[in-house]
Write an enzyme that holds these catalytic residues in place. Structure first.
Site, short mmCIF file in Angstrom:
data_model
loop_
_atom_site.label_atom_id
_atom_site.label_comp_id
_atom_site.label_asym_id
_atom_site.label_seq_id
_atom_site.Cartn_x
_atom_site.Cartn_y
_atom_site.Cartn_z
N LYS A 232 0.87 -1.33 0.12
CA LYS A 232 0.03 0.00 0.18
C LYS A 232 0.82 1.48 -0.07
O LYS A 232 0.39 2.13 -0.69
CB LYS A 232 -0.88 0.16 1.26
CG LYS A 232 -2.01 -0.97 0.87
CD LYS A 232 -3.03 -1.14 2.06
CE LYS A 232 -3.86 0.03 2.41
NZ LYS A 232 -4.60 -0.15 3.68
N TYR B 16 7.30 -6.16 -2.07
CA TYR B 16 8.01 -4.69 -2.04
C TYR B 16 8.64 -4.60 -3.47
O TYR B 16 8.47 -3.57 -3.90
CB TYR B 16 9.23 -5.33 -1.09
CG TYR B 16 10.37 -3.88 -1.27
CD1 TYR B 16 9.81 -2.90 -0.64
CD2 TYR B 16 11.45 -4.26 -1.49
CE1 TYR B 16 10.73 -1.65 -0.41
CE2 TYR B 16 12.65 -3.12 -1.64
CZ TYR B 16 12.09 -2.01 -0.74
OH TYR B 16 13.05 -0.68 -0.60
#
Ligand code: UDP
Length: 328
Positions: free
Chosen positions: A92, A146
């Site tokens: 996010k 990531y």
């Protein structure tokens, strides 16, 4: 006075960036949700006339009153242990957080920089890694949250640049170390330093033949600052090209710390890149930048920092072992 917003301000790189921009005479607004950051890293800035701190999560709408000249988006968990513990937040902050901050930059007419990473190259099949290499990422592996967030972050930043004419910069940061690294983030340097200070053996993952290239934080910040001030809008690698195997690195740390620890071997985490070394030709040519601090000097300074941690802080290492993380 230039006004600069730095997200991830209480983190390792973010806090050093705050210091640098304050030194350059900017008014700095530091923002952090403190999930992985620590106020201790910026407590020396609190109370300064040209610094303020917002405790805010950038995945929610971001409001900053007044003019902004620069926005540097450096908020993100940045260690493999963190991705396993907080994968959704990792996605996010790279995706939704970047979108919010791009919107803010557009509204304010600010120059926008994102902290991208060597992780966008994944487990690289090209060595050393040039900016033209597209990478080799496992989208659904432990690091995928990531790596893909960072790849999306580059895409959306370029889209705002081409579609909205936003002034943008993309820095691809390679392994960086120095004071204020979080002791228990599981990364190899704090792990080894903590182990040396506690008198434990050093844990090398796999057979230690994988390589990394470590850049001292002062050099990294200088490269980032120069890129921000340059006209270059394509991604640029900023890192130290001096490559070393993790096993040799463990031996260096044992020598440096003057301890008589042994090396013990643990399983290699999934998708751990086998090699990593930045090609910094572009940074040299365009920014006139290259790292100045050698590993010996940089590691000494870093060890001095870790030695200032209290006994209690040194004990807070419960998350450093991948096998202890409960993956549902
Ligand atoms: N590593 C290790 N022992 C540790 C922590 C890490 O051998 O206690 C290894 C890890 O497997 C990787 C390298 O050191 O090959 C660098 O790991 P780090 O987490 O610092 O960063 P990244 O893998 O993201 O470069």
């Amino acid at each position: 006075m230039k006004r600069t917003l730095i997200t991830g301000a209480a983190g390792f790189l973010g806090s050093h960036l705050c210091d640098r921009f304050i030194k350059e005479g900017h008014y700095v607004i530091g923002m952090d949700n403190l999930i992985t950051g620590d106020l201790k890293n910026i407590e020396h800035l609190m109370g300064l006339e040209n610094f303020e701190f917002y405790h805010h999560d950038v995945t929610k709408f971001v409001h900053v009153p007044g003019q902004l000249d620069y926005i540097l988006h450096f908020a993100s968990p940045a260690s493999p242990i963190d991705y396993l513990k907080i994968p959704i937040q990792t996605l996010k902050v790279g995706a939704l957080g970047t979108h919010n901050l791009l919107g803010l930059a557009k509204e304010k007419g600010a120059r926008f920089m994102i902290a991208s990473t060597s992780e966008i190259y994944g487990d690289p099949l090209v060595h050393p890694q040039t900016e033209e290499y597209y990478g080799n990422v496992n989208t659904i592996g432990p690091r995928g949250v990531y790596d893909e967030a960072k790849r999306f972050q580059e895409s959306i930043t370029m889209a705002y640049h081409t579609f909205h004419g936003l002034d943008t910069r993309i820095v691809r940061i390679f392994n960086t170390y120095g004071p204020r690294m979080r002791l228990n983030d599981g990364r190899v340097i704090p792990a080894f330093m903590g182990q040396a200070l506690r008198g434990e053996d050093l844990t090398v993952f796999g057979d230690g033949s994988q390589t990394r290239s470590f850049c001292f934080v002062e050099d990294e910040i200088e490269g980032i600052y120069r890129l921000l001030k340059s006209d270059y809008t394509l991604p640029m690698n900023i890192g130290n090209p001096h490559e070393i195997t993790i096993k040799d690195f463990a031996e260096e740390i044992i020598k440096l710390t003057g301890t008589d620890q042994k090396i013990i071997y643990k399983p290699l985490p999934k998708d751990d890149p086998m090699q990593r070394q930045p090609d910094i030709s572009k940074a040299k040519e365009i920014l006139g930048w290259e790292p100045k601090v050698g590993r010996e000097e940089g590691m000494k300074k870093t060890f001095e920092y870790f030695k200032t941690l209290t006994e209690d802080e040194l004990k807070r290492t419960e998350h450093r072992d991948f096998s202890k993380i409960n993956r549902k």
